[in-house]
Design a protein around this motif. Structure first.
Motif, PDB file in Angstrom:
ATOM      1  N   ALA A  56     -19.958 -33.143 -37.755  1.00 21.67           N
ATOM      2  CA  ALA A  56     -18.814 -33.677 -38.493  1.00 21.67           C
ATOM      3  C   ALA A  56     -18.527 -32.733 -39.651  1.00 21.67           C
ATOM      4  O   ALA A  56     -19.356 -31.906 -40.016  1.00 21.67           O
ATOM      5  N   LEU A  57     -17.346 -32.876 -40.202  1.00 23.90           N
ATOM      6  CA  LEU A  57     -16.923 -32.091 -41.352  1.00 23.90           C
ATOM      7  C   LEU A  57     -16.313 -33.046 -42.364  1.00 23.90           C
ATOM      8  O   LEU A  57     -15.913 -34.143 -41.992  1.00 23.90           O
ATOM      9  N   PRO A  58     -16.229 -32.695 -43.625  1.00 23.00           N
ATOM     10  CA  PRO A  58     -16.600 -31.455 -44.284  1.00 23.00           C
ATOM     11  C   PRO A  58     -18.110 -31.390 -44.562  1.00 23.00           C
ATOM     12  O   PRO A  58     -18.785 -32.411 -44.696  1.00 23.00           O
ATOM     13  N   LEU A  59     -18.601 -30.162 -44.658  1.00 25.19           N
ATOM     14  CA  LEU A  59     -20.030 -29.946 -44.843  1.00 25.19           C
ATOM     15  C   LEU A  59     -20.579 -30.337 -46.219  1.00 25.19           C
ATOM     16  O   LEU A  59     -21.676 -30.897 -46.288  1.00 25.19           O
ATOM     17  N   PRO A  60     -19.896 -30.044 -47.330  1.00 24.94           N
ATOM     18  CA  PRO A  60     -20.511 -30.314 -48.635  1.00 24.94           C
ATOM     19  C   PRO A  60     -21.048 -31.735 -48.816  1.00 24.94           C
ATOM     20  O   PRO A  60     -22.198 -31.900 -49.237  1.00 24.94           O
ATOM     21  N   PRO A  61     -20.295 -32.801 -48.492  1.00 26.65           N
ATOM     22  CA  PRO A  61     -20.878 -34.130 -48.707  1.00 26.65           C
ATOM     23  C   PRO A  61     -22.030 -34.441 -47.741  1.00 26.65           C
ATOM     24  O   PRO A  61     -22.982 -35.135 -48.105  1.00 26.65           O
ATOM     25  N   LEU A  62     -21.970 -33.909 -46.525  1.00 30.92           N
ATOM     26  CA  LEU A  62     -23.067 -34.111 -45.574  1.00 30.92           C
ATOM     27  C   LEU A  62     -24.343 -33.451 -46.083  1.00 30.92           C
ATOM     28  O   LEU A  62     -25.427 -34.048 -46.042  1.00 30.92           O
ATOM     29  N   LEU A  63     -24.216 -32.223 -46.547  1.00 31.30           N
ATOM     30  CA  LEU A  63     -25.394 -31.501 -47.026  1.00 31.30           C
ATOM     31  C   LEU A  63     -25.922 -32.101 -48.322  1.00 31.30           C
ATOM     32  O   LEU A  63     -27.139 -32.116 -48.542  1.00 31.30           O
ATOM     33  N   ALA A  64     -25.042 -32.615 -49.165  1.00 29.99           N
ATOM     34  CA  ALA A  64     -25.493 -33.280 -50.389  1.00 29.99           C
ATOM     35  C   ALA A  64     -26.310 -34.518 -50.036  1.00 29.99           C
ATOM     36  O   ALA A  64     -27.388 -34.748 -50.605  1.00 29.99           O
ATOM     37  N   ALA A  65     -25.818 -35.315 -49.087  1.00 30.75           N
ATOM     38  CA  ALA A  65     -26.544 -36.522 -48.666  1.00 30.75           C
ATOM     39  C   ALA A  65     -27.881 -36.152 -48.039  1.00 30.75           C
ATOM     40  O   ALA A  65     -28.913 -36.762 -48.332  1.00 30.75           O
ATOM     41  N   ALA A  66     -27.875 -35.142 -47.190  1.00 27.15           N
ATOM     42  CA  ALA A  66     -29.113 -34.702 -46.545  1.00 27.15           C
ATOM     43  C   ALA A  66     -30.104 -34.169 -47.576  1.00 27.15           C
ATOM     44  O   ALA A  66     -31.296 -34.464 -47.510  1.00 27.15           O
ATOM     45  N   GLY A  67     -29.620 -33.400 -48.534  1.00 29.82           N
ATOM     46  CA  GLY A  67     -30.491 -32.857 -49.576  1.00 29.82           C
ATOM     47  C   GLY A  67     -31.152 -33.948 -50.404  1.00 29.82           C
ATOM     48  O   GLY A  67     -32.338 -33.864 -50.732  1.00 29.82           O
ATOM     49  N   GLU A  68     -30.386 -34.998 -50.735  1.00 32.23           N
ATOM     50  CA  GLU A  68     -30.953 -36.120 -51.488  1.00 32.23           C
ATOM     51  C   GLU A  68     -32.037 -36.821 -50.682  1.00 32.23           C
ATOM     52  O   GLU A  68     -33.100 -37.164 -51.211  1.00 32.23           O
TER      53      GLU A  68
END
Length: 106
Positions: A56-68
């Motif tokens: 899915a896109l956009p990447l920034p919110p996905l990666l932020a959630a994954a990082g948390e």
């Protein structure tokens, strides 16, 4: 079960809750009983690196959630002070299906 094996299982469980990302596993023939998703995680006390495919896109919110989620999962483990690196190795075609991608060129 080793600390690394337990960590990998916990990280994969946590990341499975992030809709739009999945572990990037090598292209190999599946063998029953193998947890191929675990091959997407490298962990030592200095660096925890997880290779992901975006579905899915956009990447920034996905990666932020994954990082948390990864940071929370590391708390209380021997890996809690490790740097975290999330590497998007590919974007699945389904990520583009729901989005209109601007054309480049004529």
């Amino acid at each position: 079960m080793t600390a690394r094996t337990e960590l990998v299982a916990r990280l994969l469980a946590a990341l499975s809750t992030v809709d739009g990302l999945r572990p990037a596993t090598p292209m190999v023939r599946s063998t029953p009983g193998w947890g191929l998703d675990a091959l997407a995680v490298d962990a030592d006390e200095e660096l925890v690196q997880i290779r992901l495919v975006a579905t899915a896109l956009p990447l920034p919110p996905l990666l932020a959630a994954a990082g948390e989620l990864v940071a929370k999962t590391l708390v209380g483990t021997p890996f809690q002070n490790a740097r975290v690196r999330l590497v998007v190795t590919d974007v699945d075609a389904e990520a583009f299906e729901a989005r209109e991608i601007p054309r480049i060129g004529p």
